[in-house]
Design a protein around this motif. Structure first.
Motif, PDB file in Angstrom:
ATOM      1  N   UNK A 150       0.834  -1.208   0.000  1.00  0.00           N
ATOM      2  CA  UNK A 150       0.000   0.000   0.000  1.00  0.00           C
ATOM      3  C   UNK A 150       0.865   1.254   0.000  1.00  0.00           C
TER       4      UNK A 150
ATOM      5  N   UNK B 250       4.065   1.260  -0.843  1.00  0.00           N
ATOM      6  CA  UNK B 250       4.919   1.215  -2.036  1.00  0.00           C
ATOM      7  C   UNK B 250       4.182   1.761  -3.252  1.00  0.00           C
ATOM      8  N   UNK B 251       2.887   1.448  -3.341  1.00  0.00           N
ATOM      9  CA  UNK B 251       2.105   1.978  -4.472  1.00  0.00           C
ATOM     10  C   UNK B 251       2.111   3.496  -4.448  1.00  0.00           C
TER      11      UNK B 251
ATOM     12  N   UNK C 102       5.484   4.843  -5.486  1.00  0.00           N
ATOM     13  CA  UNK C 102       5.649   4.739  -6.935  1.00  0.00           C
ATOM     14  C   UNK C 102       4.891   5.816  -7.692  1.00  0.00           C
ATOM     15  N   UNK C 103       3.874   6.351  -7.035  1.00  0.00           N
ATOM     16  CA  UNK C 103       3.121   7.430  -7.682  1.00  0.00           C
ATOM     17  C   UNK C 103       3.678   8.792  -7.279  1.00  0.00           C
TER      18      UNK C 103
ATOM     19  N   UNK D 111      10.706  -4.497  -9.048  1.00  0.00           N
ATOM     20  CA  UNK D 111      10.825  -3.834  -7.740  1.00  0.00           C
ATOM     21  C   UNK D 111      12.171  -3.109  -7.621  1.00  0.00           C
TER      22      UNK D 111
ATOM     23  N   UNK E  92      12.166  -0.278  -4.910  1.00  0.00           N
ATOM     24  CA  UNK E  92      11.528  -0.860  -3.725  1.00  0.00           C
ATOM     25  C   UNK E  92      12.410  -1.907  -3.054  1.00  0.00           C
TER      26      UNK E  92
ATOM     27  N   UNK F   7       6.311   4.663 -12.731  1.00  0.00           N
ATOM     28  CA  UNK F   7       5.069   4.165 -12.132  1.00  0.00           C
ATOM     29  C   UNK F   7       5.082   2.648 -12.193  1.00  0.00           C
ATOM     30  N   UNK F   8       4.728   2.041 -11.065  1.00  0.00           N
ATOM     31  CA  UNK F   8       4.707   0.574 -11.056  1.00  0.00           C
ATOM     32  C   UNK F   8       3.354   0.072 -10.578  1.00  0.00           C
TER      33      UNK F   8
ATOM     34  N   UNK G  55       1.888  -3.252  -9.081  1.00  0.00           N
ATOM     35  CA  UNK G  55       2.315  -4.570  -8.606  1.00  0.00           C
ATOM     36  C   UNK G  55       1.202  -5.591  -8.823  1.00  0.00           C
TER      37      UNK G  55
ATOM     38  N   UNK H 271      -0.573  -7.746  -7.054  1.00  0.00           N
ATOM     39  CA  UNK H 271      -1.817  -7.848  -6.291  1.00  0.00           C
ATOM     40  C   UNK H 271      -2.668  -6.587  -6.447  1.00  0.00           C
TER      41      UNK H 271
ATOM     42  N   UNK I  43      -2.804  -3.481  -5.169  1.00  0.00           N
ATOM     43  CA  UNK I  43      -3.474  -3.053  -3.949  1.00  0.00           C
ATOM     44  C   UNK I  43      -4.034  -1.635  -4.064  1.00  0.00           C
ATOM     45  N   UNK I  44      -5.310  -1.517  -3.806  1.00  0.00           N
ATOM     46  CA  UNK I  44      -5.917  -0.183  -3.719  1.00  0.00           C
ATOM     47  C   UNK I  44      -5.949   0.188  -2.247  1.00  0.00           C
ATOM     48  N   UNK I  45      -5.928   1.464  -1.952  1.00  0.00           N
ATOM     49  CA  UNK I  45      -5.980   1.880  -0.552  1.00  0.00           C
ATOM     50  C   UNK I  45      -7.397   1.670  -0.039  1.00  0.00           C
ATOM     51  N   UNK I  46      -7.542   0.793   0.943  1.00  0.00           N
ATOM     52  CA  UNK I  46      -8.891   0.345   1.317  1.00  0.00           C
ATOM     53  C   UNK I  46      -9.761   1.426   1.948  1.00  0.00           C
TER      54      UNK I  46
ATOM     55  N   UNK J  67      -5.185   3.979 -12.199  1.00  0.00           N
ATOM     56  CA  UNK J  67      -4.425   4.842 -11.280  1.00  0.00           C
ATOM     57  C   UNK J  67      -2.969   4.939 -11.737  1.00  0.00           C
ATOM     58  N   UNK J  68      -2.402   3.819 -12.147  1.00  0.00           N
ATOM     59  CA  UNK J  68      -0.998   3.830 -12.573  1.00  0.00           C
ATOM     60  C   UNK J  68      -0.826   4.647 -13.853  1.00  0.00           C
TER      61      UNK J  68
END
Lengths: 545, 362
Positions: free
Chosen positions: A169, A171-172, A175-176, B52, B57, B83-84, B86, B88, B90-93, B151-152
């Motif tokens: 979360x 890391x995303x 990356x942005x 990564x 990362x 911009x990466x 990944x 899975x 992941x979106x911010x919940x 988003x990416x």
């Protein structure tokens, strides 16, 4: 552990939890509510007049101020310590969690005794005299003792919360193009807030219901001691007491209704996340090490102080076994502690299982646990005492009620402290086994640490419970915590070696429990399939050559 | 997203070690501006580790990373402008779908209305405009992946790293999405590394393909090059079934000849193999053909006599396992309705054009 699809058996477990809690908590509280209801219009008028009474308001205001201040001070240490525990070296994490659990086995009034003996003289008085306003040395001492003692509640809760934030979360966001501060502000803090609310809320509720610490420090205007004092002098029909209890109930209802979705949002999504770790750097390690040592020293200090007391007590070790006198109900305490541990393991198991299902049973279990969380222990004890007037005077009822109070009060800790111990279930393997074989070969070994942890938590919680014991056990011999409290009430006096021997046992048990709690069992029990996968080489399938 | 100068990406002798375990060793890769490179390999071959490491990362143990003329090896992830996405996704919940996308647009001096319209546009592109106020938990895995990709793409980076971006999609949608993504990446001139475990997808969509195996870059080249002239047996096997016969190379006059261990002799037309002494002859099942009785006796083909041991229906073709001189060779024959299919036990003569034989050196 990811949420599983509910089956009829898991739905039955959730219903069982709700029925049990309804019978053990809902019914006594309902009867108490009936008892506290004003009988006629004159009583309503009197209640209303007393609600505006300065004394009642002052008592509430004072208690909330102390609780809030203690929370703020504890947070100042707990927040960085939690980050260090989760992002730093794994050894630091284990150390902080293990030591963090220690205060759960020590009553706050013991920490108060230590503070009174070491800082209760001229030092704190002179320091407090420099402060503006009507703040007394006792107020400062009380706040600091609470912050000191209950700091691990926030710390452990934050560690659990931070551990569940997947590193992907942040890391995303990086990356942005998000900076570290932006990630902290927009991603990490919002995600960890529910855990903080849980820890801080639990701390505030513990402070509100605590009796021993204010009495040891000579503060008499905290809410819980006042309620106890009135309870011993008057009956539940007393308007002032009834008002206080009704306000406490109202607070519990409000917390339950408004805060339950936020209180345990992660209890049902307890898969251990791949958490971000700081790179190894001498400076960060030194800072983390310093913070860990400081926090550890704080939580170990009451134990060290009591051990020192044992040394001063000149115990006659050969006659130690026979020195457990009739002044303490040792057998009663131990049996009650076993009962409390077993009951917590049972209820905790039901709660954890129900919280890992999809659907209404998940929400029901969360709401139930949140309702217990919000209800002060003193309140529950008074409800049981009131129940005694309905069912008649049964000899062992007080002890049974004490066991129920302690186990139920600690149920809210269960999802947060233990639910993050993931136990994977290889479905294909479980399917082939009968339920006895499955329980013996997979379920029990996988859940052993959690069951052991719940037993220890319930056992030790019973040993140190004072507030509920003061309400329920009105006749001698008292339980262990009350005996220790009475001994500590005489400043500087020696502590009975017999009592402290037991505390040593508790310390060892909790050390063991803490170590277990800091372990992270693998997500899947090791089976022949996982072994095979580990050694699998990429196969040139179908290739004749 | 508008077209602009694309960026090049250079990896120079890259070593990556994570938790005392070497994940990548001596990776040398030059990605041309605007190129779409597929990184392929089996599970745990190091594909995600490579992305990564480029994104910053995972720490770099050795080597350098350059974007155009700028070295970014030690730069923080947020500063790299890469911009990466990944695997899975992941979106911010705690943020709704709209805010998840708007997060990528912040810090560009856009007004609220502009951010909102851009967010809506991106969501419309992936067909999820009506989900703008939904929380990620209310979407299924496929929808979450769409949002994460949107988003990416919003990040407007010149280099993009996509780690199996459509793994949660069904195969038909998968292909359509890849076509759309490729068009968009080309239009926006974004240099892209995309990991995949599907060799067929890589052959269809990649400008070039890089094959990773156990942390090492085995080969990089165009899809045709990797399919027809693999440099390594793993590469050959990765892109589909292959017949491999071990043997030795002998130079007779000026002509290299491959002497297989089972006695087959194949003239070799690849000049590079003259240096090698031992190797393996490799050819695909569709390089073999069935020699009919009316065919010319030799032509330029090698004749192999064998017996059918196995057959396998594959839709538009049938795959046969034919025992030839102690080895089993796989043969793909097109399925024709007017001819009889071969039965197990039938004797057959197979023809192989030596020009299709590729020698894998050892």
């Amino acid at each position: 552990m990811k949420r599983q699809q509910a089956t009829s058996s898991t739905r039955a477990l959730a219903l069982m939890l709700v029925v049990l809690v309804g019978l053990l908590v809902g019914l006594p509280v309902l009867l108490l509510l009936i008892t506290l209801s004003p009988g006629d219009s004159a009583a309503w008028v009197e209640r209303h007049r007393l609600l505006l009474d300065g004394g009642l308001q002052q008592s509430w205001l004072y208690t909330l101020t102390v609780a809030l201040a203690a929370c703020v001070i504890a947070s100042l240490v707990a927040i960085p310590a939690a980050f260090v525990a989760v992002r730093g070296d794994p050894l630091i994490r284990r150390t902080l969690i293990t030591f963090g659990i220690l205060p759960l086995a020590m009553p706050a009034f013991a920490t108060a005794g230590l503070a009174r003996d070491y800082f209760g003289g001229d030092g704190i008085t002179a320091w407090a005299a420099m402060l503006p306003g009507p703040i007394s040395p006792q107020d400062i001492m009380l706040t600091l003792v609470y912050a000191w003692h209950f700091l691990p509640l926030i710390l452990l809760s934050l560690i659990a919360g931070l551990s569940r934030i997947d590193r992907k979360l942040s890391e995303s966001a990086a990356n942005l193009g998000a900076s570290g501060f932006l990630i902290l502000r927009r991603i990490t803090l919002p995600l960890v807030t529910p855990s903080f609310i849980l820890g801080a809320g639990l701390m505030m509720l513990k402070i509100i219901e605590d009796v021993g610490t204010p009495l040891i420090l000579g503060v008499d205007h905290m809410l819980a001691p006042q309620i106890l004092l009135q309870l011993s002098e008057t009956s539940l029909a007393d308007h002032l007491l009834a008002n206080q209890l009704l306000l406490l109930l109202l607070m519990a209802v409000l917390i339950t209704v408004f805060a339950w979705p936020a209180l345990l949002p992660n209890g049902d999504n307890a898969e251990p996340a791949d958490t971000c770790r700081w790179p190894r750097h001498p400076l960060t390690f030194t800072l983390a090490f310093g913070l860990t040592v400081s926090v550890s020293a704080l939580v170990i200090a009451p134990y060290a102080w009591l051990l020192n007391k044992v040394r001063d007590a000149n115990i006659d070790w050969p006659t130690l076994a026979s020195s457990f006198g009739p002044e303490i109900s040792l057998n009663g305490t131990l049996i009650a502690a076993l009962g409390s541990g077993t009951m917590l393991a049972l209820l905790g198991g039901l709660a954890i299982t129900s919280m890992h299902q999809h659907g209404w049973q998940n929400r029901l279990a969360r709401f139930t646990v949140a309702a217990i969380f919000a209800l002060p222990g003193v309140m529950l004890a008074i409800a049981y005492q009131n129940l005694q007037t309905w069912i008649g005077d049964v000899a062992v009822f007080a002890w049974i009620a004490l066991v129920f109070t302690v186990a139920l009060k600690h149920l809210s800790l269960v999802p947060h402290l233990f639910a993050n111990r993931p136990v994977g279930k290889p479905a294909d393997l479980a399917y082939k086994l009968g339920w006895i074989a499955y329980t013996a070969r997979l379920w029990l070994p996988a859940h052993a640490a959690t069951i052991f942890g719940l037993l220890i938590l319930g056992f030790t919680a019973m040993l140190l419970e004072l507030s509920a014991a003061l309400v329920l056990i009105t006749q001698a011999p008292p339980p262990l915590a009350m005996a220790l409290f009475q001994e500590l009430q005489s400043p500087g006096g020696p502590i009975a070696g017999t009592t402290l021997t037991l505390w040593l046992v508790v310390a060892i048990l909790i050390g063991l429990g803490g170590t277990l709690a800091s372990l992270r069992p693998s997500a899947q029990p090791r089976t022949h399939q996982t072994k095979k996968r580990a050694t699998d080489k990429p196969a040139a399938a179908e290739n004749p050559s | 997203m508008t077209a602009r100068d694309p960026a090049s990406l250079d990896l120079r002798h890259l070593d990556v070690t994570v938790e005392q375990q070497q994940r990548l060793h001596d990776i040398e890769l030059h990605v041309l501006p605007g190129e779409l490179i597929f990184i392929v390999g089996r599970q745990d071959s190091g594909k995600s580790s490579l992305l990564r490491a480029i994104a910053g990362l995972d720490p770099i143990a050795g080597g350098e990373i350059w974007i155009d003329e700028q070295e970014i090896t030690r730069m923080k992830p947020a500063k790299r402008k890469i911009a990466m996405l990944s695997q899975s996704a992941p979106l911010w919940p705690h943020l709704d779908v709209g805010r998840n996308i708007a997060f990528a647009l912040r810090g560009r001096g856009l007004r609220k209305a502009e951010v909102r319209s851009r967010t809506e546009r991106e969501l419309s592109t992936v067909g999820l405009a009506e989900f703008i106020k939904h929380l990620p938990a209310q979407l299924n895995a496929s929808q979450q992946q769409h949002v994460a990709l949107a988003r990416t793409l919003c990040a407007d980076s010149r280099v993009m790293l996509l780690d199996e971006p459509f793994s949660a999609q069904d195969p038909i949608l998968h292909e359509r999405l890849l076509q759309g993504l490729k068009r968009r990446l080309q239009h926006a001139s974004i240099t892209t590394l995309l990991t995949s475990e599907d060799p067929q997808e890589a052959l269809r969509f990649a400008d070039r393909i890089a094959v990773l195996h156990e942390g090492e870059l085995l080969q990089i080249g165009s899809p045709q090059e990797l399919y027809d002239k693999p440099a390594h047996r793993h590469v050959a096997e990765y892109f589909g079934n292959v017949n491999v016969i071990d043997g030795e190379i002998e130079i007779v006059g000026d002509q290299p000849l491959f002497h297989a261990d089972n006695g087959i002799v194949i003239p070799v037309f690849e000049q590079a193999v003259k240096r090698a002494r031992t190797g393996s002859a490799m050819f695909r099942p569709h390089d073999l053909r069935l020699v009919e009785s009316g065919d010319e006796p030799f032509g330029d083909r090698i004749r192999l006599i064998g017996r059918v041991e196995h057959n396998e229906f594959r839709g538009n073709s049938i795959r046969y396992g034919v025992a030839v001189s102690g080895d089993t060779l796989w043969v793909d024959l097109p399925r024709k309705h007017d001819t009889l299919e071969l039965e197990i036990g039938d004797s057959v003569v197979l023809g192989l054009d030596p020009a299709h034989v590729h020698i894998l050196e050892r």
